[in-house]
Design an enzyme around this catalytic site. Structure first.
Site, mmCIF file in Angstrom:
data_model
loop_
_atom_site.group_PDB
_atom_site.id
_atom_site.type_symbol
_atom_site.label_atom_id
_atom_site.label_comp_id
_atom_site.label_asym_id
_atom_site.label_seq_id
_atom_site.Cartn_x
_atom_site.Cartn_y
_atom_site.Cartn_z
ATOM 1 N N ARG A 180 0.972 -0.979 0.192
ATOM 2 C CA ARG A 180 0.149 -0.329 -0.127
ATOM 3 C C ARG A 180 1.038 1.425 0.385
ATOM 4 O O ARG A 180 0.516 2.439 -0.808
ATOM 5 C CB ARG A 180 -0.921 0.039 1.202
ATOM 6 C CG ARG A 180 -2.004 -1.092 1.248
ATOM 7 C CD ARG A 180 -3.067 -0.583 2.070
ATOM 8 N NE ARG A 180 -2.560 -1.383 3.396
ATOM 9 C CZ ARG A 180 -3.260 -2.740 4.495
ATOM 10 N NH1 ARG A 180 -4.628 -3.026 3.156
ATOM 11 N NH2 ARG A 180 -2.865 -2.577 4.803
ATOM 12 N N PHE A 218 -11.894 -5.291 -5.238
ATOM 13 C CA PHE A 218 -11.356 -6.026 -4.016
ATOM 14 C C PHE A 218 -11.208 -4.925 -3.120
ATOM 15 O O PHE A 218 -9.624 -5.804 -2.569
ATOM 16 C CB PHE A 218 -10.751 -7.637 -4.385
ATOM 17 C CG PHE A 218 -11.130 -8.300 -5.487
ATOM 18 C CD1 PHE A 218 -12.156 -9.025 -5.635
ATOM 19 C CD2 PHE A 218 -10.227 -8.027 -6.662
ATOM 20 C CE1 PHE A 218 -12.378 -9.729 -6.393
ATOM 21 C CE2 PHE A 218 -10.478 -9.020 -7.924
ATOM 22 C CZ PHE A 218 -11.491 -9.718 -7.618
ATOM 23 N N ASP A 269 -16.074 -3.857 -4.220
ATOM 24 C CA ASP A 269 -16.384 -4.729 -3.547
ATOM 25 C C ASP A 269 -17.285 -5.398 -4.257
ATOM 26 O O ASP A 269 -18.305 -4.905 -3.514
ATOM 27 C CB ASP A 269 -15.647 -4.959 -2.105
ATOM 28 C CG ASP A 269 -15.072 -6.241 -1.359
ATOM 29 O OD1 ASP A 269 -13.935 -6.149 -1.013
ATOM 30 O OD2 ASP A 269 -15.983 -7.190 -1.276
ATOM 31 N N SER A 270 -17.697 -7.132 -4.308
ATOM 32 C CA SER A 270 -18.852 -7.526 -4.108
ATOM 33 C C SER A 270 -19.607 -7.752 -2.644
ATOM 34 O O SER A 270 -20.801 -7.917 -2.775
ATOM 35 C CB SER A 270 -18.619 -9.095 -4.740
ATOM 36 O OG SER A 270 -17.997 -9.788 -3.645
ATOM 37 N N ALA A 280 -16.607 -7.952 -9.094
ATOM 38 C CA ALA A 280 -15.424 -7.673 -9.928
ATOM 39 C C ALA A 280 -15.157 -7.936 -11.131
ATOM 40 O O ALA A 280 -14.600 -6.898 -12.323
ATOM 41 C CB ALA A 280 -14.052 -8.016 -9.677
ATOM 42 N N ASP A 334 -6.717 -7.377 -5.921
ATOM 43 C CA ASP A 334 -5.718 -8.175 -4.790
ATOM 44 C C ASP A 334 -7.209 -8.843 -4.328
ATOM 45 O O ASP A 334 -8.018 -8.783 -3.589
ATOM 46 C CB ASP A 334 -5.627 -7.363 -3.674
ATOM 47 C CG ASP A 334 -5.322 -7.857 -2.378
ATOM 48 O OD1 ASP A 334 -4.935 -8.633 -2.274
ATOM 49 O OD2 ASP A 334 -5.236 -7.100 -0.860
ATOM 50 N N CYS A 351 -2.823 -14.226 -3.152
ATOM 51 C CA CYS A 351 -3.168 -14.459 -2.041
ATOM 52 C C CYS A 351 -2.518 -15.757 -1.414
ATOM 53 O O CYS A 351 -2.771 -16.791 -0.345
ATOM 54 C CB CYS A 351 -3.584 -13.980 -0.645
ATOM 55 S SG CYS A 351 -5.558 -13.907 -1.139
HETATM 56 N N1 SAH Z 1 -6.632 -4.995 -1.032
HETATM 57 C C1 SAH Z 1 -8.078 -5.376 0.775
HETATM 58 C C2 SAH Z 1 -8.038 -7.355 0.899
HETATM 59 C C3 SAH Z 1 -8.775 -7.555 -0.040
HETATM 60 S S1 SAH Z 1 -9.562 -9.323 0.041
HETATM 61 C C4 SAH Z 1 -6.951 -4.656 1.013
HETATM 62 O O1 SAH Z 1 -5.648 -4.373 1.237
HETATM 63 O O2 SAH Z 1 -7.680 -5.094 2.958
HETATM 64 C C5 SAH Z 1 -10.611 -9.586 -0.825
HETATM 65 C C6 SAH Z 1 -12.217 -9.095 -0.774
HETATM 66 O O3 SAH Z 1 -12.971 -9.468 -2.063
HETATM 67 C C7 SAH Z 1 -13.260 -9.385 -0.290
HETATM 68 O O4 SAH Z 1 -12.872 -8.287 0.395
HETATM 69 C C8 SAH Z 1 -14.963 -9.323 -0.902
HETATM 70 O O5 SAH Z 1 -15.381 -9.318 -0.148
HETATM 71 C C9 SAH Z 1 -13.812 -9.585 -1.757
HETATM 72 N N2 SAH Z 1 -14.972 -10.185 -3.402
HETATM 73 C C10 SAH Z 1 -14.721 -11.688 -3.384
HETATM 74 N N3 SAH Z 1 -15.293 -11.948 -4.839
HETATM 75 C C11 SAH Z 1 -15.258 -10.740 -5.160
HETATM 76 C C12 SAH Z 1 -16.234 -10.378 -6.475
HETATM 77 N N4 SAH Z 1 -16.269 -11.884 -7.075
HETATM 78 N N5 SAH Z 1 -16.523 -9.281 -6.725
HETATM 79 C C13 SAH Z 1 -16.241 -8.589 -5.464
HETATM 80 N N6 SAH Z 1 -15.050 -8.598 -4.612
HETATM 81 C C14 SAH Z 1 -14.841 -9.957 -4.035
#
Ligand code: SAH
Length: 394
Positions: free
Chosen positions: A213, A229, A251-252, A281, A298, A338
């Site tokens: 970040r 995400f 984010d979903s 996404a 991410d 990850c």
């Molecule tokens: N980038 C964030 C961590 C991401 S964790 C940080 O720095 O803190 C992954 C995220 O993806 C979660 O919040 C989850 O709700 C979201 N997610 C999972 N599947 C998804 C999709 N198909 N579309 C959008 N978001 C999604």
């Protein structure tokens, strides 16, 4: 220590002599009768020579090693282990820093304590036990935390309900082991975040992206940023504090979007440079056109097990292809995986395949990984899970 014994088959001591912290069930020759799940055991080679002490558990990983020396596993042991981990975070400039009060204190095997995660959030330690043995050591771990932090520790919250193997006979409930809900705003490199350890994902925050970040904030100035995400909006807040032209977060989960909005408002009250969308996404990426010149991808671990690997690699390829295709010329993409089962090489290959499909000129500027408070034990390379690429798209 006079503990129940597990004797390994001839030759199976080799990996333990190279300090690998797991013993697989197939390596066991004999074991004392009546060893309970979670019990401490002494491991010896086939000739009876001491090798290690660990927690026994039914399953393919039969023992998780917590000591390679023949020592008493008493309160002193826990105090020393956790203190050492604290000293490392202090050396890294994460603990006792007025601009930062959030860090991972214990990272399982990376801190010589397989099965234990502890994250520190401005006075509250959040514990997550992944093994029964660790769960049974909870009182000693709690005492050690109090002993090390003194009055800097306001609460300990255990969140092991969903991480303890469900087949075991213990049924942990999430809750406070000490203190109660108090300060839930933390500082990370001076950026403010509200953390919900009670309701959030994992222990409440993805601390492992801190350095990435920070790097992003150095690229943000004047750019149109898309954070896909976003979860708690970590990358969005850094981009806005780094003077991005505007930031869109996706984010979903509506809850994640609410958290993102809350965190943005706390850092930049009244800003009109941020908008957040609670949508899928993959669908959103189909609609982005040429709006953005800095994109962050991410996603959650697309593959949790090896049998999901192929689909996961396809998903990485698909989402990266969209970003590389649609990003503005001169754009920068921060892309991550990850999933522990996806290797660095496999991830890079899927980004390569995504780039090749678009025919654009793509160069790697940085190769990213997890930070020092998520250390990788060199004897346990499986502990390296976070991979990232920063790529420049002409
Ligand atoms: N980038 C964030 C961590 C991401 S964790 C940080 O720095 O803190 C992954 C995220 O993806 C979660 O919040 C989850 O709700 C979201 N997610 C999972 N599947 C998804 C999709 N198909 N579309 C959008 N978001 C999604």
């Amino acid at each position: 220590m006079n503990l129940p014994k597990i004797i390994l088959k001839p030759g199976k001591e080799q990996s333990i002599k190279r300090y690998h912290p797991w013993i697989f069930s197939g390596a066991i020759q004999t074991m004392n009768k009546g060893i309970n799940e979670g019990e401490l055991v002494t491991i010896t080679d086939s000739k009876g020579e001491f090798l290690a002490i660990g927690h026994y558990q039914i399953g393919s990983i039969a023992v998780r090693i917590i000591s390679f020396t023949n020592t008493e596993i008493d309160q002193q042991f826990w105090n020393t282990k956790i203190k050492k981990a604290y000293e490392l975070r202090k050396m890294l400039g994460l603990a006792e820093n007025k601009n930062n009060n959030v860090y991972r204190l214990i990272h399982g095997e990376g801190d010589g304590l397989p099965g234990l995660i502890i994250d520190f959030y401005n006075g509250t330690a959040v514990t997550q036990m992944h093994s029964i043995g660790m769960y049974l050591c909870m009182n000693q771990i709690t005492e050690a935390l109090k002993n090390i932090y003194g009055n800097k520790l306001t609460a300990i919250y255990d969140k092991s309900e969903s991480t303890i193997p469900f087949k075991s006979d213990i049924y942990p409930k999430n809750g406070y082991l000490y203190g109660s809900l108090s300060e839930d705003i933390v500082l990370e490199y001076g950026n403010k975040f509200k953390i919900s350890w009670e309701d959030g994902q994992k222990t409440g925050f993805f601390i492992d992206q801190r350095e990435n970040r920070k790097l992003l904030s150095e690229y943000a100035e004047g750019r149109a940023v898309l954070n896909v995400f976003s979860y708690t909006g970590g990358f969005s807040v850094y981009a806005l504090n780094g003077k991005a032209k505007f930031v869109h977060s996706v984010d979903s989960s509506q809850k994640a979007i609410d958290l993102t909005n809350e965190n943005v408002a706390m850092n930049l009250p009244g800003t009109s440079n941020h908008e957040a969308f609670a949508v899928d996404a993959f669908e959103f990426m189909n609609t982005i056109d040429n709006k953005y010149d800095l994109i962050i991808l991410d996603p959650p671990a697309f593959a949790k097990h090896n049998n999901a690997l192929k689909n996961a690699l396809q998903a990485y390829k698909r989402i990266n292809a969209k970003a590389i295709e649609k990003i503005k010329p001169g754009g920068i993409l921060f892309t991550f995986s990850c999933s522990q089962v996806v290797s660095k090489e496999e991830f890079r290959k899927s980004v390569f395949a995504a780039a090749a499909n678009t025919g654009r000129n793509v160069r790697i500027l940085h190769q990213l990984t997890q930070p020092g408070d998520h250390p990788v034990n060199i004897y346990h390379p499986e502990g390296e899970y976070l991979k990232g690429l920063v790529i420049y798209v002409e």
